[in-house]
Each structure stands twice: as C-alpha cells, then as structure tokens.
Design an enzyme around this catalytic site. Structure first.
Site, PDB file in Angstrom:
ATOM      1  N   TRP A 279       0.836  -1.207   0.000  1.00 43.31           N
ATOM      2  CA  TRP A 279       0.000   0.000   0.000  1.00 43.31           C
ATOM      3  C   TRP A 279       0.872   1.259   0.000  1.00 43.31           C
ATOM      4  O   TRP A 279       0.541   2.267  -0.617  1.00 43.31           O
ATOM      5  CB  TRP A 279      -0.911  -0.004   1.239  1.00 43.31           C
ATOM      6  CG  TRP A 279      -1.774   1.214   1.374  1.00 43.31           C
ATOM      7  CD1 TRP A 279      -3.016   1.387   0.865  1.00 43.31           C
ATOM      8  CD2 TRP A 279      -1.467   2.437   2.060  1.00 43.31           C
ATOM      9  NE1 TRP A 279      -3.504   2.632   1.190  1.00 43.31           N
ATOM     10  CE2 TRP A 279      -2.572   3.306   1.920  1.00 43.31           C
ATOM     11  CE3 TRP A 279      -0.355   2.898   2.780  1.00 43.31           C
ATOM     12  CZ2 TRP A 279      -2.603   4.580   2.473  1.00 43.31           C
ATOM     13  CZ3 TRP A 279      -0.391   4.167   3.330  1.00 43.31           C
ATOM     14  CH2 TRP A 279      -1.502   4.994   3.170  1.00 43.31           C
ATOM     15  N   HIS A 280       2.013   1.177   0.695  1.00 41.36           N
ATOM     16  CA  HIS A 280       2.876   2.352   0.810  1.00 41.36           C
ATOM     17  C   HIS A 280       3.573   2.692  -0.502  1.00 41.36           C
ATOM     18  O   HIS A 280       3.978   3.847  -0.697  1.00 41.36           O
ATOM     19  CB  HIS A 280       3.921   2.143   1.907  1.00 41.36           C
ATOM     20  CG  HIS A 280       3.345   2.328   3.273  1.00 41.36           C
ATOM     21  ND1 HIS A 280       2.679   1.319   3.932  1.00 41.36           N
ATOM     22  CD2 HIS A 280       3.293   3.407   4.095  1.00 41.36           C
ATOM     23  CE1 HIS A 280       2.268   1.775   5.102  1.00 41.36           C
ATOM     24  NE2 HIS A 280       2.616   3.036   5.220  1.00 41.36           N
ATOM     25  N   GLY A 281       3.759   1.719  -1.359  1.00 47.87           N
ATOM     26  CA  GLY A 281       4.415   2.054  -2.620  1.00 47.87           C
ATOM     27  C   GLY A 281       4.767   0.829  -3.423  1.00 47.87           C
ATOM     28  O   GLY A 281       4.859  -0.280  -2.896  1.00 47.87           O
TER      29      GLY A 281
END
Lengths: 485, 306
Positions: free
Chosen positions: A327-329
């Site tokens: 989700w963060h990247g």
C-alpha cells in the site's frame, strides 16, 4: 497545495471566513462549499485528476445507494465487488501497473526468457491511496450494515473529498465522519483554539524537526558509502525522527484544520516510539490505516482461516502486512518492510506464553525497558528498508551499520557529524521536541494541555517562541513523505 | 466566534506588525537591482551600448573599457525573459542606443529564472523593476520570497554590521571579491552539471525574447551582438554536446535571419588563459577587461562599416 505553503496560508483563511460567515445558514450549502473548496485544493496540484476524484465519489455513492435498497446476498456481493474492483483497480492502474510489468519481465528474465516490457508514463495522483481507502471503507460498512448509505450526494462527496484529509489522511470511517456532514456545525471556541494549537505543533514537527532531519538523513542515505557504521546509525535515527515528525505533523495539521471547521477526526498517532512490542507499535502508528487493515482485511482473513488456529492468525497477519507494505508504494523495499513487521507480529503471537513467563520472573520496569529497546531498534532497522531505493542498498546499509558500530573511529566520526554537521541548534530543537512529546504523550496532541494553566502572557510567549522557531528553522517548502503513497 | 476572531487578531497582530516592519526595512536596503533601475531611469537616453545577461556577463563585461557610453544591465541568474523585459521598459527612452549585447550562455535557451533554484530572485524584478506578471504572489514580497533566517541575516548584515549588499559599480559591472579562492576543476564540474538541462520547455519562449529584442532593435536601427562568453576547459569539456549545438544553432539562426544581428562564439577562445578566470565559467577583472576590449573593437568595426 501543501499545508506548509503560502498558498494554503491564503486559501484556508478565505475558506474559514466563507464557511463560518457566508454559507453557515444552510447545512447543504456549507457541505457544497466544502466540496468546492476540496476540489480547488486537490486541483491546485493537478486539475486533470479532478475527474478521478469525482468519479470516485460518484461510483461509491451509487454502489452505497444500491446496497441500501437490495437485500439479496448475491446482488449485494456483486455490488461490493464492483466497488472493490473499481477502487483497487484505480490503485493498480495508477500506482502498481509499472511495478507489476517490471516484476513480470524480471521474473521471466530470471528464468532465461527475455521479454520486452515497456513501462507506461503514468502520473501517480496524490492521495489516491487515502481517498480510495476511505471510499471503499464506506462501501464495506454499508455492505456489513454498520452504516446507512448516504442519501445526499453532496454530503457524500464532502466526506470523500474533505480537503484536510484528502492528501494523506487520516483515513476516516463512514461511521465516524460521514454523520458529521448531516449535523449542523456550530462554532466551538475551545475546539477551535485547540485546533490552532494542534496546527501550530504540526507545523513545528514538519518544518523544524522533519525538514531539518531530512536534510541530514538524505545526506547519509544518498551516499551511505561515504559514512562509517555509527554515522549510518545516526542517519537511521534521523530518518526515524523525520518520518514520525513529518507524518504525525501532517496529521496534526489535518486534524487541527478539521476542528476549526467543526469536525472531529480520529487520532492517527499515539507516541509510537514508546511502544513495547511491534503489536503495540501498530496500535500507535498510523492508527487510521492499521485499524482499516484490521477491520477490512485481517479480520475477514483470520475468520476464513480460523480452522488453522494460531497458524491461520499468523498467516493472516503476514499477508495483511505484506499488503500494508505494498500500500505504501510499488517497490520491493516496502513489501519487505511490511513483511518484516508481519513476521514480528507473528512472533509476538507465537512467543506470547514464553514472554509471559519471562515477564513474571523479571522486574516489570526492566522488562518494559528491554522490550521498548528491542522494539525501537527493530523499528529503526525496518525504516532503513522503507527509506532505501532498493533492497540491495538497504541490505548494504544495514551491513555497514552493524559492522562499524563498535569501531572507535566510527563512533568519533558519528559524534563529529552530529555535533558539527547537524549542530547544537537543531539538536536542541530535537531535544525540545522529544521533551514536549513525552510530556503530552497522554493527550490527543502534545500541545493539548501544555501551558493551559499558565497566565495568558506566558502562554503567548510559548506560542510566539514556537512560531519563531518555525520561521527561523524553515527552509525550502518540502513535500510530506506520505504524499507519495 | 465573537470571542475567537478578536482574540485571534490580537494574537497575530504583533506578528503582522513584525512582518510589515521587516518588509519595509528589507526594501530599504540598497541593492543592485534598484541601483540599475535608477540608473536606467535617469541615464537611459545617454546609453550607446547596453549589455544584458546573467552572471557571466555581469562579471565578464566591463563598460569601463568601451569607447561609447555603456551600461551593464545584466545580473546574476538573469534569464533572457528579464533581458527582454528590461529592454521593453526602456527601449523608447534609449534614443542614443547603437548596440545591444545579448550574451548567449550554454544554458540561456533552456533556462527560466522562475523555474530555477534561483527563483527567489524573481521578487527583485517584481519589486524593484516593477515587472508584475509573475505566477506566484510571494514574489511581491521580500519577506515571503526568502526564508525568515535569510531575511534576518540580511537585516543584521546591513543595519547592524553596516555591510553593503551592492556588488555592481556605477556602470553596472559586477566587481569580484578577488580574495575568494577558485578551484577551476570543481567549479567547472559543478557549473556544467547545474547548467545542463534536458527539459526543452523554455526554448521557444527564450527564442521569442531574443527575437523580439532583435526585431525592436532593427526598427530603431540598433545593432545586436549575440555573444557566447569564454569559459575554461574544465567547464567546456563537461558540457552536453546536444545542448551546446542547439544553443549555437539557435544563435546562428537568429543572426542569419536578422541583418542587424551577429553572433560571436568565444566559448573556447584561446586568447583567454587560466589567469583570466575567477571560476571555470566566470571571468575575473583581468579577463573581463580583455573581453570588453575585444567586444569594443567589434562594435567599433561594425559602426565604422555602417
């Protein structure tokens, strides 16, 4: 538009005045004004993505409305999956497509098959991970019948696009924020002044602490080969401070701005670096995301795997945190970071009995201190993966850091770097920041009670001192780290 | 709300007062932009040769060595856009004007001040020259264009330490602090890196600015000299060949299109030796003298031919 920009310093007072003095008579007019202000705020960055934001409001609103009218399970399930596919599809297209193409090609190359894959030039819309999760959370709550579907499209659009939260959260819940758009907002002096204090502290965290730590953390992380082990450890500590001050600073400003507009927004941080276990850390760090993942991913997954007992729970945790990393990247560094946290949380469950036995034998203070230290070192080390551009560099960074930590010359170099490069002024600011954060750890934000019992002139001196520090330590406007997610 | 607004105003009033005072005192500090503007306001009609450009020309072309009345209107990081704007502002006042020198550096066509790391300098053109079509409102204020720390430093430097921030002489030439050490290797590498830009977004606009200056000059019977100033080899060898060729092509195209325009490329002129450079891409006083005399000869030759 950044919260720490001049543009916002002009934008918000204008919004505030119109909101409370010109459109305050009718609730729907006030909500419509929030939608307009939010679209202006979002479009300031790139107006082309306003259509994306609008479609996000429209699709989730329609699905919510349809869910409220249908009782047959297959249709409800189909509607839910429509929203899931739409929202996650947006993320896949805008955030992960290039990553998946690249990984696919690399995998084939690894097995000796040469595939040519061209990456697409896709611009990542800021805040997409936040507003899609907020909208998806709403559909899930309506599907579970925990929330009523919003009838009014303007209120719903205001909920999805609410400008203080749209770029980097906190990701709000439909059960908490959405009903606030249906109630008449009255101006509350105490709430507003507390909101201002929270904004002030958020700006201090961002401009004085995060941006100044970033300068030196970037220096070290950009060329780790130039520094010895102990200095690399200083770099990791600086990044640990930076990411907390940056993201919690952003959250403080977002919550403060919301409070000035009469909204209550959930708390996103609760002294995470005082955690005594990784599970404790995730109850205190990015609370909005961790509870979202717990409720909509971990819980359904662990229920599905309940027959597997502890193994099922550990597996569900691991999968949840792998996805949390993703989700963060779109980078393996984030996946490994999430995976490491998933493993640590799994270990927390597996070793619970043994730890309980040890705890009984030890002094609680000593036990807690050791637990805190282990947790903190783990968090600092995992941030190295989060910050590094690739896995190879992260591994090399950790290896150099650990191998050089005990070398005397390395410690001397780290001391010189800390004293001469960072300098006493910034170190003093960091010290002050830690003290104020510790004093206010039991409050919603560090400045919530600080100085409230003091006489007004003394309190004003404190506020002016914070403003002066913000002005003196500010450099170039820097983006918030979580904008990229 | 009745309680909140007055209290909030009371709280921010001292801050606003501080900002207003700082802004006023910052504007009162004498600076090169104001000096140049005032000179042009008063002496525009006497100027025979007008020099534009960035720091390369500001510190590389000394009007003292020109035979006609010459003024250096260039300044550090000045882009072609501001050369054009200054020319536009004074073109009708400059009745004695015979020659305009427009330096074309390696980066000139790909560079625009407002989109560079030196963007804060835009405020000087807005506040002191009065050019107001800028994208950001912060450039209308001294205080907002720089960090608070820099502003405090400027105030302390001028009002308490009595230090001057003027670096140009009465002819607009930027005298160098000769006590500063130079490292031609390092400055060459750094400047070449800084000046190499892949983005072509400003090429069209910059060509338009130069073209407009030449076109206006043509109507007034004024000669335009496009000149690429000498640079030391540690800078030259690191330049991107594509960007360099594009720069030369643009300048050559302009000189071929307009009869009142010539282009002189002195980038690797062997007359300039190591001792003529302050840094790899900036001449020192001795180098500036050499270049100015050379340009003066070219101008005189052209005027005689006319």
């Amino acid at each position: 538009m950044l919260f720490n920009s001049l543009d916002f310093a002009v934008f918000f007072p204008v919004v505030f005045i119109i909101y409370w003095f010109m459109v305050n008579r009718k609730l729907q007019l006030q909500n419509l004004f929030i939608v307009i202000a939010s679209f202006v705020f979002y479009g300031w960055w790139d107006w082309r993505f306003l259509a994306l934001l609008f479609s996000g409001c429209l699709v989730n609103y329609i699905v919510g409305r349809l869910l409220s009218t249908r009782n047959d399970k297959p249709v409800r399930r189909l509607l839910l999956w429509t929203a899931v596919v739409y929202n996650i599809g947006l993320l896949v297209v805008f955030k992960y497509l290039n990553f998946f193409i690249g990984s696919f090609v690399s995998a084939f190359t690894f097995f000796g098959l040469n595939l040519s894959g061209s990456s697409l030039n896709i611009v990542l819309p800021v805040g997409i991970s936040f507003f899609t999760f907020q909208a998806l959370g709403y559909v899930l709550e309506v599907y579970r019948r925990n929330a009523d579907a919003e009838r009014n499209f303007i209120s719903f659009s205001a909920f999805v696009s609410f400008f203080p939260l749209i770029l980097a959260g906190p990701i709000e819940r439909a059960t908490h924020l959405l009903p606030q758009f249906s109630k008449k907002r009255t101006f509350d002096y105490t709430k507003a002044t507390d909101g201002l204090r929270q904004i002030l502290w958020g700006l201090f965290k961002k401009i004085v602490i995060a941006d100044n730590c970033a300068e030196f953390a970037n220096m070290i992380f950009d060329s780790p080969g130039n520094y010895s082990g102990a200095t690399l450890a200083v770099g990791a500590l600086l990044y640990t401070l930076q990411i907390y001050a940056d993201f919690s600073g952003y959250s403080d400003i977002a919550i403060g701005v919301s409070r000035l507009l009469g909204f209550d927004v959930i708390r996103n941080f609760n002294s995470p670096y005082l955690s005594v276990s990784v599970a404790d850390f995730w109850r205190r760090w990015h609370i909005a995301l961790s509870t979202w993942l717990r409720d909509y991913l971990f819980s359904p997954l662990s229920i599905k795997l309940r027959n597997a007992g502890t193994t099922g729970v550990v597996f569900a945790l691991f999968v949840t945190f792998l996805l949390c990393g993703l989700w963060h990247g779109a980078n393996y560094t984030f996946i490994v970071w999430g995976g490491l946290h998933g493993l640590a949380l799994g270990w927390d469950i597996i070793s619970a009995r043994q730890r309980k036995k040890i705890r009984k034998k030890m002094n609680p203070g000593v036990y807690n201190t050791i637990s805190w230290l282990i947790t903190f070192v783990f968090i600092v080390c995992t941030w190295i993966f989060f910050r590094s551009p690739n896995l190879h560099e992260a591994a090399a960074y950790i290896q150099s850091m650990l191998s050089g930590l005990s070398v005397k010359s390395s410690v001397v170099e780290a001391f010189n770097f800390t004293y001469w490069e960072i300098g006493p002024a910034i170190l003093a600011m960091i010290g002050l920041f830690i003290i104020i954060e510790l004093l206010g750890r039991k409050q919603q934000h560090a400045l919530e009670r600080l100085g409230l019992k003091w006489k007004a002139p003394l309190r004003y001196v404190m506020y002016y001192a914070i403003i002066l520090a913000i002005l003196l330590f500010s450099g170039q406007e820097q983006q918030f780290i979580y904008f990229q997610f | 709300m009745k309680k909140f607004i007055p209290r909030f105003i009371l709280f921010i009033l001292p801050l606003l007062l501080l900002f207003v005072l700082m802004e006023a005192f910052l504007r009162m500090i004498p600076n090169d932009y104001l000096l140049k503007k005032k000179y042009l306001d008063v002496h525009a009609e006497k100027i025979q040769t007008l020099v534009f450009g960035s720091s390369h020309a500001f510190r590389g072309i000394n009007p003292e060595y020109f035979s006609g009345k010459t003024f250096n209107a260039g300044y550090v990081s000045q882009s072609l856009k501001y050369d054009y704007k200054i020319f536009e502002k004074y073109k009708h006042q400059m009745t004695a004007l015979k020659t305009v020198v427009v330096p074309i550096s390696y980066f000139s066509f790909v560079y625009e001040l407002e989109h560079s790391i030196e963007a804060w300098r835009t405020k000087n053109y807005v506040i002191y020259y009065g050019f107001q079509n800028t994208a950001s409102f912060k450039y209308y204020s001294e205080l907002l264009s720089n960090s608070f720390k820099i502003n405090v430093t400027r105030l302390v430097s001028y009002y308490i330490r009595g230090e001057s921030s003027i670096s140009s002489d009465s002819n607009g030439y930027g005298r160098l602090d000769i006590t500063k050490n130079t490292d031609l290797e390092r400055t060459g590498k750094e400047a070449a890196e800084r000046h190499t830009v892949k983005d072509q977004a400003f090429v069209k606009d910059n060509c338009f600015y130069v073209q407009s200056i030449i076109e206006d000059c043509r109507k007034q019977g004024v000669q335009v000299i496009l000149v690429t100033l000498p640079a030391w080899e540690t800078y030259r060898v690191l330049l991107d060949s594509q960007q360099l060729i594009a720069m030369e092509n643009n300048a050559n195209n302009l000189s071929e299109t307009y009869r009142n325009c010539i282009y002189i490329n002195l980038l690797d002129d062997t007359d300039f030796v190591k001792n003529d450079f302050h840094s790899a891409d900036h001449l020192n006083d001795a180098g500036a003298k050499k270049l100015s005399l050379k340009l003066n000869d070219i101008i005189n030759q052209y005027n005689e031919q006319r």
